[in-house]
Design a protein around this motif. Structure first.
Motif, PDB file in Angstrom:
ATOM      1  N   ASP A 109      15.513   6.709  -6.698  1.00 27.48           N
ATOM      2  CA  ASP A 109      14.704   7.842  -7.137  1.00 27.48           C
ATOM      3  C   ASP A 109      13.441   7.919  -6.261  1.00 27.48           C
ATOM      4  O   ASP A 109      12.684   6.962  -6.193  1.00 27.48           O
ATOM      5  CB  ASP A 109      14.328   7.599  -8.610  1.00 27.48           C
ATOM      6  N   LEU A 167       9.969   6.825  -7.450  1.00 24.72           N
ATOM      7  CA  LEU A 167       9.519   5.426  -7.559  1.00 24.72           C
ATOM      8  C   LEU A 167       8.462   5.120  -6.501  1.00 24.72           C
ATOM      9  O   LEU A 167       7.441   4.501  -6.796  1.00 24.72           O
ATOM     10  CB  LEU A 167      10.707   4.472  -7.402  1.00 24.72           C
ATOM     11  N   ARG A 172       6.592  -3.878  -1.996  1.00 27.11           N
ATOM     12  CA  ARG A 172       6.661  -4.207  -3.420  1.00 27.11           C
ATOM     13  C   ARG A 172       7.703  -3.395  -4.192  1.00 27.11           C
ATOM     14  O   ARG A 172       8.150  -3.809  -5.256  1.00 27.11           O
ATOM     15  CB  ARG A 172       5.276  -3.986  -4.062  1.00 27.11           C
ATOM     16  N   VAL A 173       8.039  -2.195  -3.688  1.00 22.93           N
ATOM     17  CA  VAL A 173       8.952  -1.336  -4.449  1.00 22.93           C
ATOM     18  C   VAL A 173      10.249  -1.067  -3.675  1.00 22.93           C
ATOM     19  O   VAL A 173      11.332  -1.414  -4.130  1.00 22.93           O
ATOM     20  CB  VAL A 173       8.257  -0.011  -4.845  1.00 22.93           C
ATOM     21  N   PRO A 206      12.397  -4.521  -2.424  1.00 15.81           N
ATOM     22  CA  PRO A 206      13.125  -5.232  -3.502  1.00 15.81           C
ATOM     23  C   PRO A 206      14.282  -4.411  -4.071  1.00 15.81           C
ATOM     24  O   PRO A 206      15.301  -4.970  -4.448  1.00 15.81           O
ATOM     25  CB  PRO A 206      12.057  -5.453  -4.576  1.00 15.81           C
ATOM     26  N   LEU A 207      14.119  -3.104  -4.107  1.00 15.30           N
ATOM     27  CA  LEU A 207      15.163  -2.277  -4.705  1.00 15.30           C
ATOM     28  C   LEU A 207      16.355  -2.054  -3.772  1.00 15.30           C
ATOM     29  O   LEU A 207      17.468  -1.852  -4.234  1.00 15.30           O
ATOM     30  CB  LEU A 207      14.583  -0.930  -5.157  1.00 15.30           C
ATOM     31  N   LYS A 220      22.672  -5.331 -10.664  1.00 15.15           N
ATOM     32  CA  LYS A 220      23.069  -4.560 -11.844  1.00 15.15           C
ATOM     33  C   LYS A 220      22.217  -4.926 -13.048  1.00 15.15           C
ATOM     34  O   LYS A 220      21.881  -4.091 -13.857  1.00 15.15           O
ATOM     35  CB  LYS A 220      24.548  -4.818 -12.157  1.00 15.15           C
ATOM     36  N   SER A 221      21.859  -6.199 -13.146  1.00 14.08           N
ATOM     37  CA  SER A 221      21.070  -6.620 -14.308  1.00 14.08           C
ATOM     38  C   SER A 221      19.585  -6.363 -14.096  1.00 14.08           C
ATOM     39  O   SER A 221      18.753  -7.013 -14.681  1.00 14.08           O
ATOM     40  CB  SER A 221      21.305  -8.092 -14.599  1.00 14.08           C
ATOM     41  N   GLY A 222      19.238  -5.404 -13.249  1.00 12.02           N
ATOM     42  CA  GLY A 222      17.851  -4.978 -13.135  1.00 12.02           C
ATOM     43  C   GLY A 222      17.165  -5.404 -11.858  1.00 12.02           C
ATOM     44  O   GLY A 222      15.965  -5.270 -11.728  1.00 12.02           O
ATOM     45  N   GLY A 223      17.901  -5.922 -10.895  1.00 11.80           N
ATOM     46  CA  GLY A 223      17.336  -6.237  -9.600  1.00 11.80           C
ATOM     47  C   GLY A 223      16.616  -7.573  -9.599  1.00 11.80           C
ATOM     48  O   GLY A 223      16.360  -8.172 -10.635  1.00 11.80           O
ATOM     49  N   SER A 224      16.302  -8.027  -8.390  1.00  6.04           N
ATOM     50  CA  SER A 224      15.652  -9.322  -8.274  1.00  6.04           C
ATOM     51  C   SER A 224      14.222  -9.207  -8.756  1.00  6.04           C
ATOM     52  O   SER A 224      13.552  -8.213  -8.535  1.00  6.04           O
ATOM     53  CB  SER A 224      15.674  -9.766  -6.815  1.00  6.04           C
ATOM     54  N   ASN A 225      13.748 -10.216  -9.417  1.00  6.24           N
ATOM     55  CA  ASN A 225      12.377 -10.169  -9.901  1.00  6.24           C
ATOM     56  C   ASN A 225      11.523 -11.138  -9.108  1.00  6.24           C
ATOM     57  O   ASN A 225      11.340 -12.288  -9.472  1.00  6.24           O
ATOM     58  CB  ASN A 225      12.345 -10.505 -11.388  1.00  6.24           C
ATOM     59  N   GLU A 245       8.402 -11.024  -8.641  1.00  2.00           N
ATOM     60  CA  GLU A 245       7.049 -11.256  -9.188  1.00  2.00           C
ATOM     61  C   GLU A 245       7.002 -12.416 -10.165  1.00  2.00           C
ATOM     62  O   GLU A 245       5.973 -12.998 -10.389  1.00  2.00           O
ATOM     63  CB  GLU A 245       6.538 -10.002  -9.898  1.00  2.00           C
ATOM     64  N   ALA A 262       9.868   7.075 -13.606  1.00  6.33           N
ATOM     65  CA  ALA A 262       9.651   6.306 -12.367  1.00  6.33           C
ATOM     66  C   ALA A 262       9.099   4.918 -12.630  1.00  6.33           C
ATOM     67  O   ALA A 262       8.244   4.435 -11.902  1.00  6.33           O
ATOM     68  CB  ALA A 262       8.742   7.086 -11.408  1.00  6.33           C
ATOM     69  N   PRO A 317      12.196  -0.523 -11.687  1.00 10.32           N
ATOM     70  CA  PRO A 317      13.277  -1.169 -12.437  1.00 10.32           C
ATOM     71  C   PRO A 317      13.312  -2.683 -12.266  1.00 10.32           C
ATOM     72  O   PRO A 317      13.894  -3.373 -13.078  1.00 10.32           O
ATOM     73  CB  PRO A 317      14.544  -0.515 -11.871  1.00 10.32           C
ATOM     74  N   HIS A 318      12.688  -3.194 -11.192  1.00  8.45           N
ATOM     75  CA  HIS A 318      12.751  -4.635 -10.944  1.00  8.45           C
ATOM     76  C   HIS A 318      11.560  -5.372 -11.541  1.00  8.45           C
ATOM     77  O   HIS A 318      11.406  -6.564 -11.324  1.00  8.45           O
ATOM     78  CB  HIS A 318      12.861  -4.908  -9.441  1.00  8.45           C
ATOM     79  N   ASN A 354      15.328  -0.987 -17.964  1.00 14.45           N
ATOM     80  CA  ASN A 354      16.684  -0.611 -18.418  1.00 14.45           C
ATOM     81  C   ASN A 354      17.039  -1.195 -19.783  1.00 14.45           C
ATOM     82  O   ASN A 354      18.098  -0.924 -20.316  1.00 14.45           O
ATOM     83  CB  ASN A 354      17.742  -0.980 -17.360  1.00 14.45           C
TER      84      ASN A 354
END
Lengths: 276, 357
Positions: free
Chosen positions: A167, A170, A187-188, A191-192, A268-273, A275, B87, B90-91, B134
């Protein structure tokens, strides 16, 4: 005659389907199974079981030519993957962002071309480029350049597919929240798109590890890669040593596939975190 | 007093032939809840994005509390945005999402923790800090997006159709909550919507846009009761249009020759269109004598009746041939009319307005 309710009353259709399914599986996996099994067979002739042995693996390890080729393959794959991933990611982002002024169609075609053109053509092109135009002497480094040249496109295409699902708002939200362009990317965006980048990198690694054709064209004397070496060996004689090295390569590819699946599951489970 | 947002002759063109915003000037007062209202493609979102810095105007000036920033990048503006798609990153967890702006501005750790906690509490999302977007419902994501913007204490909060993706019940609840939050923080809200009811109930003032132009700015009452043209009259609520000619001040002759009183400053002889809201019409028996003399009277025939529960709709054919809709509140004393009844309809002389465009 009613077709709609047919399948429920015709179990033989189900049976036929499952049989054909097993046949396809057998067609795909039986040769692999035989290859793996006979790499442990204590008999020179593939097809006759001679009891379990590590002999062929031992021979493989103590074959300096084969180990040299393996080491070259690993080196070429790693270096070309790193460069292809960085270049391909940058190209993918550029493709997605700046298509307006680059001319979307033209840039697309240029990016897909290395994927489409036959490997033989690509190999010949690179050979002419290296030896006639530049000219530089063929070595392991010309192989690296050749591998970078074809895997970059694959990375770019995968990264771009990932970006297309992102999107736009973002990145806008990050900038709205006082992040500059570089921080927004770090940062955005990065990672995505990471699953795409890693997927591309693994593909580049796999492509490099099993490439024969282009390597044949651009390799220098004495700097062969494993697939080319195995191919050369087979022309002389088929020994279970080939089964052993093939099994090793199969194991490596399977590990790579599992890593790649792991990345996909994580995304799928929300991406790597990063942070956390 | 300086306006919170001052927009001067702003035009935005995309390419050579698309003009998204066309010479708009507008002052938005500090602390006001201002809605930009219009159909999709009217330029309202582009206008908002120019205030946010996500688009730059082709011409004109945008000031926030007197500071010119038309061409300043979004990360250097004292405004924050709630996006239509929320927006949310998501991570990142809810907490990290809300803390993002403060982190970027290098606010200290202790202060960040405290402000983030308070913002999350303010939008009733306490206990959800560690969840990822999510794992939240649409309404919860909406609240996080709001907290993420408000935690930065912007001078102006921009909201781009923030309730568009929510279902009706939740939307109505969030409308009230948004109003409450705005009253509490006291900052200027600029709210983009295509939902006229939302704009009417929430706003202090509304700006109606169409094809890139700002047609009318006013309070919800002004917009509803005194629309400047046919488009505004029709876009905000329902209305009837009746053609006529202005005769003298506040008088209009209908096509059948009847002269009615209406609000009009059109010069004598000009063609006008009367706008008359369905709920302003009353129905009487033909020849009734108890009608207030302040009200215009026209003969009509009932042609259709629809039962809506809280109200009844009648379609009426007036003597000039036009069809009008009348909406009568379903109160116990309401007299019902059969289709074909010959009746007299009445409306107050200030209920109809003559429009020249």
């Amino acid at each position: 005659m009613s077709v709609q309710q047919g399948t429920a009353h015709r179990p033989w259709v189900d049976r036929l389907l499952s049989v054909s399914g097993w046949l396809v599986f057998a067609f795909l996996y039986l040769p692999i199974a035989i290859l793996v099994i006979y790499s442990f067979s204590n008999n020179r002739i593939v097809g006759i079981w001679g009891g379990f042995t590590w002999r062929w693996y031992d021979r493989m390890i103590h074959n300096p030519e084969m180990m040299g080729a393996l080491w070259n393959s690993a080196k070429v794959a790693l270096i070309s993957t790193i460069f292809a991933t960085v270049l391909g990611t940058m190209a993918g982002i550029a493709l997605d962002r700046y298509r307006k002024w680059l001319g979307k169609q033209a840039f697309d075609v240029i990016m897909y071309l290395p994927v489409i053109i036959p490997e033989v053509t690509m190999g010949a092109m690179l050979l002419i480029w290296f030896t006639q135009v530049l000219p530089i002497s063929l070595s392991i480094w010309t192989i690296v350049l050749g591998h970078i040249a074809f895997s970059t496109s694959f990375v770019a295409i995968i990264v771009r597919a990932r970006l297309a699902n992102l999107d736009d708002s973002l990145e806008e939200a990050a900038m709205d929240l006082y992040a500059n362009r570089w921080t927004t990317f770090r940062r955005v965006t990065l990672p995505l798109i990471m699953p795409g980048v890693m997927g591309g990198a693994l593909l580049a690694l796999t492509l490099s590890l099993d490439d024969v054709i282009i390597t044949e064209f651009v390799q220098g004397p004495g700097a062969s890669l494993l697939p080319v070496y195995v191919f050369g060996l087979i022309k002389k004689q088929v020994t279970p040593e080939i089964n052993a090295v093939s099994t090793l390569m199969l194991a490596v590819s399977m590990v790579l596939v599992f890593i790649s699946l792991g990345f996909q599951a994580r995304s799928k489970s929300g991406g790597s975190n990063k942070e956390a | 007093m300086t306006a919170a947002v001052g927009i001067r002759e702003v035009t935005k063109r995309f390419g050579t032939d698309v003009t998204a915003v066309d010479n708009v000037s507008l002052d938005i007062v500090d602390g006001e809840f201002f809605s930009l209202l219009g159909p999709s493609g009217c330029g309202k979102t582009t206008m908002l994005r120019m205030i946010a810095g996500l688009e730059f105007p082709t011409e004109g000036s945008i000031q926030i509390f007197g500071e010119e920033l038309a061409l300043r990048p979004p990360n250097k503006r004292p405004v924050n945005t709630v996006f239509q798609s929320y927006a949310l990153f998501p991570h990142m967890t809810v907490e990290k999402n809300v803390a993002f702006g403060l982190e970027m501005r290098k606010v200290g750790k202790a202060e960040t923790t405290e402000r983030v906690a308070r913002a999350i509490e303010a939008v009733h999302m306490k206990g959800m800090e560690k969840r990822k977007p999510n794992q939240l419902s649409g309404g919860q994501q909406q609240r996080v997006a709001l907290a993420r913007a408000l935690v930065n204490r912007p001078k102006v909060l921009l909201l781009d159709e923030p309730l568009g993706a929510l279902d009706l019940k939740l939307r109505q609840a969030m409308q009230i909550e948004l109003k409450d939050i705005q009253a509490e923080v006291g900052i200027t809200f600029i709210y983009v919507t295509h939902d006229q009811e939302e704009a009417l109930t929430m706003s202090n003032r509304i700006g109606v846009m169409q094809d890139g132009e700002l047609l009318q700015v006013g309070t919800p009452e002004e917009i509803y009761e005194r629309p400047v043209n046919r488009f505004v009259a029709e876009f905000i609520g329902e209305t009837n249009f009746v053609d006529g000619t202005a005769t003298e001040e506040d008088r209009v002759r209908l096509t059948d020759g009847t002269v009615v009183h209406a609000i009009s400053d059109a010069p004598t002889g000009t063609d006008v269109t009367l706008t008359l809201r369905p709920e302003k019409i009353q129905i009487h028996t033909r020849g009734a004598t108890d009608i207030n003399p302040e009200r215009n009277q026209i003969s009509a025939t009932i042609t259709r009746q629809l039962y809506y529960g809280e109200s009844l709709y009648y379609e009426l054919k007036i003597s000039g041939g036009e069809l009008l809709d009348a909406r009568l509140e379903n109160i116990p004393s309401l007299r019902r009319w059969d289709v074909g009844s010959e009746v007299t309809i009445s409306f107050h002389r200030e209920a109809a307005e003559a429009l020249t465009s």
